[in-house]
Write a protein that holds these residues in place. Structure first.
Motif, PDB file in Angstrom:
ATOM      1  N   UNK A  85       9.949 -32.886  31.063  1.00  0.00           N
ATOM      2  CA  UNK A  85      10.761 -31.669  30.955  1.00  0.00           C
ATOM      3  C   UNK A  85      10.449 -30.940  29.652  1.00  0.00           C
ATOM      4  N   UNK A  86      10.319 -31.740  28.569  1.00  0.00           N
ATOM      5  CA  UNK A  86      10.086 -31.143  27.260  1.00  0.00           C
ATOM      6  C   UNK A  86       8.778 -30.349  27.227  1.00  0.00           C
ATOM      7  N   UNK A  87       7.844 -30.699  28.120  1.00  0.00           N
ATOM      8  CA  UNK A  87       6.565 -29.992  28.161  1.00  0.00           C
ATOM      9  C   UNK A  87       6.510 -29.014  29.333  1.00  0.00           C
ATOM     10  N   UNK A  88       7.632 -28.833  29.976  1.00  0.00           N
ATOM     11  CA  UNK A  88       7.665 -27.911  31.107  1.00  0.00           C
ATOM     12  C   UNK A  88       6.878 -28.404  32.311  1.00  0.00           C
ATOM     13  N   UNK A  89       6.753 -29.749  32.433  1.00  0.00           N
ATOM     14  CA  UNK A  89       5.999 -30.314  33.555  1.00  0.00           C
ATOM     15  C   UNK A  89       6.935 -30.892  34.602  1.00  0.00           C
ATOM     16  N   UNK A  90       6.524 -30.804  35.847  1.00  0.00           N
ATOM     17  CA  UNK A  90       7.245 -31.465  36.934  1.00  0.00           C
ATOM     18  C   UNK A  90       6.199 -32.248  37.729  1.00  0.00           C
ATOM     19  N   UNK A  91       6.627 -33.120  38.629  1.00  0.00           N
ATOM     20  CA  UNK A  91       5.633 -33.836  39.444  1.00  0.00           C
ATOM     21  C   UNK A  91       4.693 -32.875  40.169  1.00  0.00           C
ATOM     22  N   UNK A  92       5.157 -31.654  40.455  1.00  0.00           N
ATOM     23  CA  UNK A  92       4.308 -30.684  41.158  1.00  0.00           C
ATOM     24  C   UNK A  92       3.164 -30.186  40.279  1.00  0.00           C
ATOM     25  N   UNK A  93       3.265 -30.472  38.955  1.00  0.00           N
ATOM     26  CA  UNK A  93       2.185 -30.046  38.050  1.00  0.00           C
ATOM     27  C   UNK A  93       0.905 -30.836  38.290  1.00  0.00           C
ATOM     28  N   UNK A  94       1.030 -31.984  38.976  1.00  0.00           N
ATOM     29  CA  UNK A  94      -0.153 -32.823  39.222  1.00  0.00           C
ATOM     30  C   UNK A  94      -0.820 -32.361  40.521  1.00  0.00           C
ATOM     31  N   UNK A  95      -1.903 -31.601  40.365  1.00  0.00           N
ATOM     32  CA  UNK A  95      -2.631 -31.131  41.536  1.00  0.00           C
ATOM     33  C   UNK A  95      -4.003 -31.776  41.651  1.00  0.00           C
ATOM     34  N   UNK A  96      -4.474 -32.316  40.541  1.00  0.00           N
ATOM     35  CA  UNK A  96      -5.771 -33.008  40.566  1.00  0.00           C
ATOM     36  C   UNK A  96      -5.690 -34.200  39.612  1.00  0.00           C
TER      37      UNK A  96
END
Lengths: 446, 143
Positions: free
Chosen positions: A54-65
């Motif tokens: 969250x602190x980096x603005x990432x969610x599991x959907x950020x993993x595309x590759x």
């Protein structure tokens, strides 16, 4: 039926080992699917991972590759300590069937958990480890890894049972009995720490037994770093082929990587543990072939997913095809670490633990040094401490008592029996700048 | 009177005892008597010297850890049973002895033992009350 016929395929192969030979494209596809799933699981169930993403603005959907893995924050050993004991678990206790623990940096152990599925994965990667070492059904295997909280004993045990070998669960220690069993049971293979096996060779010789005369043909060695010279000595003196294996409790235990018959690097079971090599200073991901710190992500672990765990082990990944035909990338034998952790008899020890033990006794930190030596093939830790005026006594009993208390305190913190030597003030070597605490003399004295 | 005993930690390595003695010699400190207790790795050298404070400073300057402790010099009849009688007295008084060693004396002189009691103050009072001769440092170190 399969279980009864697969041995006809010859040693070194087992149906479960087929994952070792996946075509690269298929392997990458499997890794990406599993990575997305594990990041989702960690994010959903482990506050530490969710908060950091969250602190980096990432969610599991950020993993595309697979390359997106590099955007996720690292996990370090201190995270396990800070969340002691169960803070990183992603499964409820009702689904956890096993806990293991290993030493941490400050006396608190690192706790790891397994669901029934995790145990199955662990068994399968250990099965693949033993298959790669040419061990199969019909072999009698003596397991001298310690059974208990340490992952070595049970990890190897489950893999051996899975492959259908006959396990002799002797655990560590009692060397005379180990030698007797090796001979009387006509054991074909052994699992041990390399330093302990060297000790066993020497003890056998003292008992008038030459291991080269026994049916023993393979050894699976791990849980501590060893040198190519040690391997040569083991292979020559015991008349066996010695295989290196790699693992760590935080990831699963033994079974992260293992050598094949080519004995040229350790195949990483990367369908379950995704390896990256990073620059330990900057954290930047390095390409295959470059040396750096090994970072591992568990792709299928349920009870305790580990995202980008910094192992502190320095190695490089080899992507070139192996003579054995496995497509799994190999990691080079780990020779050194990016921190000051020492591994003695398979137990992880940090200088900070020794300092904590000294502080507990003396209240202030004396000048000290840690010397690692190999004596009769067995690693021994010596702690040398300069006697300070506050702790000097004219009574010999008081000085012996001081030494006993220090040894006891170190044992309490690390679980190790160390040799404590009291030294005169200013007699221990001092280094310029950052204090050098550990003197590893094990390479010099095989 | 209590006597100040100098003690130092000596590693069990060749030359270390000699270096300690040389450090004292360089400061002109005469050793009246000594006792070396040893364990496997180290020894503890206890010394009765003319000037304990200067001796401690000399050893510390040479890098040794040194300490002063109070001991008692007790006169013992130089005849069979002399020491046994002294020890009977300390036993009766319930005094705890850590260790003891003989003071070097010339033939014919009264024998003297150096005794390290757990509680030197109580020992001094008890021994004097029971009539044992506790030798004064001045007298002891005259020779």
């Amino acid at each position: 039926m399969l279980r009864e016929n697969w041995n006809d395929a010859g040693p070194g192969f087992h149906p479960v080992s087929s994952s070792d030979y996946l075509p690269a494209a298929q392997l990458r596809d499997l890794q990406l699917r599993r990575l997305k799933s594990i990041v989702g699981r960690a994010y959903a169930h482990v506050p530490l991972f969710r908060e950091r993403m969250d602190a980096r603005g990432l969610t599991p959907a950020s993993i595309e590759s697979l390359a997106d893995l590099g955007r996720l924050p690292f996990t370090v050993k201190a995270d396990l300590r800070d969340t002691y004991p169960f803070g990183l678990f992603a499964s409820p206790m009702s689904e956890i069937v096993r806990l293991h623990a290993s030493s941490g940096t400050t006396g608190k152990p690192i706790v790891v958990a397994y669901t029934a599925e995790d145990i199955q994965v662990w068994s399968s990667v250990m099965l693949r480890t033993f298959a790669a070492a040419g061990i199969s059904r019909g072999d009698i295997v003596q397991n001298a890894f310690g059974y208990g909280l340490f992952t070595g004993g049970l990890g190897a045990h489950y893999g051996l049972e899975a492959i259908g070998a006959t396990v002799v669960p002797v655990s560590g220690g009692n060397t005379d009995r180990q030698v007797m069993l090796l001979r009387d049971f006509r054991v074909n293979a052994i699992c041990a720490t390399p330093s302990y096996f060297l000790h066993l060779i020497e003890r056998a010789a003292e008992l008038g037994i030459d291991l080269r005369d026994l049916p023993l043909r393979a050894g699976v060695f791990g849980a501590e770093p060893w040198t190519p010279e040690m391997r040569q000595r083991i292979e020559a003196d015991a008349g066996i082929k010695a295989f290196d294996i790699y693992g760590l409790s935080e990831i699963i235990g033994p079974g992260v990587a293992s050598e094949c018959s080519a004995q040229s690097g350790l195949h990483v079971f990367e369908d379950h543990f995704y390896p990256e090599i990073i620059d330990p200073e900057t954290g930047a991901v390095l390409p295959d072939g470059e040396e750096g710190e090994l970072v591992l992500t568990t792709l299928s672990k349920r009870a305790m997913p580990m995202i980008r765990y910094r192992t502190r082990d320095i190695t490089r990944l080899v992507a070139e095809p192996c003579a054995c035909g496995r497509t799994l990338r190999r990691m080079e034998r780990v020779g050194r670490r990016s921190d000051d952790m020492m591994i003695i008899h398979g137990i992880n020890v940090f200088p900070s633990q020794i300092e904590a033990a000294l502080l507990a006794v003396e209240g202030a930190l004396p000048h000290y040094r840690i010397v690692l030596r190999r004596e009769h093939g067995l690693d021994q830790m010596h702690v040398e401490i300069e006697v300070s005026p506050e702790f000097f006594s004219d009574r010999i009993g008081a000085m012996e008592e001081l030494r006993r208390r220090i040894a006891h305190s170190i044992h309490n913190v690390t679980g190790l029996n160390v040799a404590v030597r009291l030294a005169e003030p200013h007699s221990l070597p001092r280094s310029e700048g950052k204090a050098k605490r550990v003197w590893d003399e094990r390479q010099d004295s095989q | 009177m209590k006597i100040s005993q100098l003690s130092t930690f000596i590693e069990n390595r060749s030359g270390r005892l000699r270096a300690a003695c040389e450090a004292l010699a360089a400061s002109g400190i005469n050793i009246h008597t000594l006792c070396l207790a040893d364990s496997r790795d180290f020894g503890i050298l206890r010394l009765i010297v003319a000037d304990p404070l200067a001796g401690k400073a000399a050893l510390e300057a040479a890098g040794y850890v040194a300490q002063l402790t109070d001991v008692l010099a007790v006169e013992v009849a130089d005849s069979a049973g002399g020491l046994a009688r002294v020890l009977a007295t300390t036993d009766e008084a319930g005094l705890d002895i850590e260790y003891m060693y003989a003071f070097s004396t010339a033939p014919g002189q009264q024998a003297v033992v150096i005794i390290r009691f757990s509680d030197p103050d109580r020992a001094l009072a008890e021994l004097q009350r029971r009539g044992l001769n506790v030798v004064e440092p001045v007298k002891l170190l005259q020779g």
